[in-house]
Design an enzyme around this catalytic site. Structure first.
Site, PDB file in Angstrom:
ATOM      1  N   ASP A 198       0.828  -1.241  -0.016  1.00 34.91           N
ATOM      2  CA  ASP A 198       0.059  -0.014  -0.034  1.00 34.91           C
ATOM      3  C   ASP A 198       0.928   1.229   0.054  1.00 34.91           C
ATOM      4  O   ASP A 198       1.548   1.707   1.069  1.00 34.91           O
ATOM      5  CB  ASP A 198      -0.768   0.063   1.180  1.00 34.91           C
ATOM      6  CG  ASP A 198      -1.952   1.287   1.226  1.00 34.91           C
ATOM      7  OD1 ASP A 198      -1.474   2.317   0.592  1.00 34.91           O
ATOM      8  OD2 ASP A 198      -2.899   1.069   1.654  1.00 34.91           O
ATOM      9  N   HIS A 199       1.330   1.808  -1.426  1.00 39.03           N
ATOM     10  CA  HIS A 199       2.355   2.687  -1.197  1.00 39.03           C
ATOM     11  C   HIS A 199       2.137   3.917  -0.418  1.00 39.03           C
ATOM     12  O   HIS A 199       3.252   4.331  -0.197  1.00 39.03           O
ATOM     13  CB  HIS A 199       2.754   2.991  -2.604  1.00 39.03           C
ATOM     14  CG  HIS A 199       1.919   3.910  -3.588  1.00 39.03           C
ATOM     15  ND1 HIS A 199       0.505   3.469  -4.046  1.00 39.03           N
ATOM     16  CD2 HIS A 199       1.891   5.263  -3.501  1.00 39.03           C
ATOM     17  CE1 HIS A 199       0.225   4.427  -4.473  1.00 39.03           C
ATOM     18  NE2 HIS A 199       0.687   5.582  -4.154  1.00 39.03           N
ATOM     19  N   HIS A 261      -5.894   2.634   0.746  1.00 39.41           N
ATOM     20  CA  HIS A 261      -5.124   3.978   1.315  1.00 39.41           C
ATOM     21  C   HIS A 261      -6.025   4.623   2.397  1.00 39.41           C
ATOM     22  O   HIS A 261      -5.460   4.886   3.417  1.00 39.41           O
ATOM     23  CB  HIS A 261      -4.894   4.950   0.232  1.00 39.41           C
ATOM     24  CG  HIS A 261      -4.431   4.297  -1.197  1.00 39.41           C
ATOM     25  ND1 HIS A 261      -3.273   3.457  -1.110  1.00 39.41           N
ATOM     26  CD2 HIS A 261      -4.413   4.409  -2.363  1.00 39.41           C
ATOM     27  CE1 HIS A 261      -3.004   2.847  -2.417  1.00 39.41           C
ATOM     28  NE2 HIS A 261      -3.519   3.677  -3.113  1.00 39.41           N
TER      29      HIS A 261
END
Ligand SMILES: NC(=O)c1ccc[n+]([C@@H]2O[C@H](COP(=O)([O-])OP(=O)(O)OC[C@H]3O[C@@H](n4cnc5c(N)ncnc54)[C@H](OP(=O)(O)O)[C@@H]3O)[C@@H](O)[C@H]2O)c1
Length: 507
Positions: A198-199, A261
């Site tokens: 989950d950048h 996110h």
């Protein structure tokens, strides 16, 4: 550690953390993500001296490329997208460990060649059998790649070496498919070998939520239902779907952004202080928050989905979603989603968390705004505070990273008039070093085996549990509301907050 020399403490988190002997295999290396983010991140890590000398990068894809063609592709991607300056000596060292394996995901011979390539690199580059496999591939291909890794013995950790799997988003399409994928992954890899990307968690500003909350004394005492009125978490994009119709249609904004996110940002904002900053302790606290999330009873009144219509964006005419190339003109996919959630625990009971995301909105911005209640009593005349809003602490995640505190201040002059002002902290002004890209941080963490910033099985499944009833409700009821491109979403979303006596921030 020698107590006489505290500077040498190996647990000192300020020291640069350098990966040990290792290599990275990127599946889907010809894809968009790999070119724009992964290959440049590998170079930036090498340039910062954070990769081991014999670090190896193996690309796997369908194209008929030789190792030199692959190296040229990496070179071009690095020149175009890397964050740090190009240095020939770094490049010359990196190129020593670059290999390309051609094949499709169902090609057994290709996976055998991959196994041989890894063995050769172990000898030539000293990678010690330590390899991470990055699945930058269409989500429908996650299972086949995982199964091929098992079939060809590539997931085996022997003689003290490690093997890790890095899995891109989206992790499933709903709870059932996420559970199915987790089962496939865990049949091959143990939990500590799996790194789900989950950048957002790799972003400095997101990690700073924990720093601000738990390293300071002045915020945490007011971080609860006694002082906080509500929380707004926004991820707004000004672009449309671009060339990604095939990926986006049928998925939509809520699955693409809220499930991962925004719920992760919410968990970090709402969680209790972990007993330490290690992966288990962090995951335990995030899991508790996600497990305590309560959906509103009336989903019709407290969720909104929208779809961008034609409009104006940045001075240019923009087409509507249904007119985009490759989109079914009857598509009901949401390009905007707003939902109201509560966290059902003592700290947050009754405090709404409003989450929204959308494409083709007014501006590209991601922020978390913790909005406070009004002062319980005012000694000033009503007119003095007429223009005073609510205090807020805003984490600016992107694009101008920092923190804003909003509060009332006296307007200069003879009369007493109080208006909102902002006190800003900007990363760019307070620190000379620029923030690393999220993918740099995350790839380094994978090579170090540090899983702090990667959501676990339970977190992913709990997030789908939150979203599934909303998606099911939307499936059964009507169509997304339309909003003109370049605006802040459908009027229904404004009405949703107005009913609660609140309004969305216009960042
Ligand atoms: N792009 C982004 O900004 C972004 C952002 C967040 C997450 N992600 C996720 O990252 C992953 C990759 O996305 P992407 O945008 O890079 O996708 P993409 O541009 O479509 O690339 C897919 C890659 O997979 C390869 N591939 C597909 N099927 C294959 C097969 N059967 N055998 C061998 N190779 C195959 C393609 O190779 P060919 O070149 O040979 O077709 C290509 O290298 C996805 O899971 C996506 O959801 C992407």
């Amino acid at each position: 550690m020698s107590s006489s020399n505290p500077l040498r403490d190996p647990a000192d988190r300020r020291l640069p953390r350098i990966a040990g002997p290792s290599g990275l295999v990127i599946f889907g290396v010809t894809g968009d993500l790999s070119r724009k983010k992964l290959m440049p991140a590998v170079y930036d890590l090498a340039n910062r001296g954070l990769l081991p000398p014999g670090f190896s990068l193996v690309g796997f894809a369908r194209r008929e490329w030789a190792d030199e063609d692959f190296a040229q592709e990496v070179h071009d991607a690095v020149k175009e997208h890397a964050r740090t300056p190009f240095r020939e000596e770094v490049w010359q060292q990196l190129i020593q460990g670059m290999r390309f394996v051609q094949g499709t995901f169902d090609d057994d011979d290709a996976f055998e060649r991959l196994r041989e390539t890894i063995g050769e690199l172990d000898k030539a580059q000293g990678t010690g059998g330590n390899f991470a496999f990055y699945l930058s591939v269409p989500p429908s291909s996650f299972p086949v790649v995982i199964q091929q890794l098992k079939k060809h013995g590539l997931a085996d950790q022997s003689n003290g070496s490690w093997r890790r799997a890095v899995i891109e988003k989206p992790f499933g399409h709903n709870l059932a498919s996420a559970e199915e994928l987790n089962a496939i992954v865990h049949e091959v890899f143990a939990p500590d070998q799996v790194f789900r990307i989950d950048h957002y968690l790799g972003k400095e500003t997101v990690q700073n939520i924990l720093a601000l909350r738990f390293a300071n004394q002045m915020f945490e005492p007011i971080w609860n239902r006694s002082y906080v009125d509500h929380v707004q978490i926004t991820m707004a994009e000004d672009i449309g779907i671009g060339g990604r119709a095939g990926y986006y249609d049928g998925i939509g904004a809520a699955r693409d952004v809220i499930q991962n996110h925004l719920l992760q940002l919410m968990a970090l904002t709402a969680m209790e202080e972990p007993s330490s900053f290690d992966a288990d302790a962090l995951a335990a606290e995030k899991t508790k928050v996600l497990g305590a999330v309560k959906l509103p009873k009336d989903l019709g009144a407290n969720t909104v989905r929208g779809q961008y219509a034609a409009g104006w964006q940045g001075g240019e005419k923009a087409v509507g979603y249904l007119q985009e190339d490759g989109i079914d003109p009857k598509s009901k996919t949401d390009t905007y989603a707003a939902i109201k959630l509560e966290v059902d625990n003592r700290r947050w009971a009754g405090v709404p968390f409003y989450l929204r995301t959308g494409k083709r909105l007014g501006r590209r911005v991601t922020e978390i705004a913790v909005v406070f209640q009004r002062a319980p009593h005012s000694p000033f005349d009503h007119t003095a505070t007429e223009e005073l809003g609510q205090n807020a602490i805003v984490f600016r995640v992107q694009p101008d990273e920092g923190i804003t505190v909003r509060f009332g201040s006296k307007v200069p002059g003879t009369s007493m008039e109080i208006r909102d002002v902002s006190m800003d902290f900007a990363y760019g002004e307070s620190f000379t070093e620029s923030s690393p890209e999220a993918y740099e941080r995350l790839i380094l963490d994978v090579l170090l085996g540090d899983s702090n910033l990667f959501p676990r099985t339970e977190e992913v499944e709990l997030s789908w549990k939150i979203l599934d009833p909303i998606e099911e409700y939307w499936d059964r009821h009507g169509k997304p509301a339309q909003y003109p491109s370049g605006t802040w979403g459908p009027v229904e979303a404004d009405e949703m907050l107005e009913r609660d006596g609140r309004s969305w921030r216009r960042p």
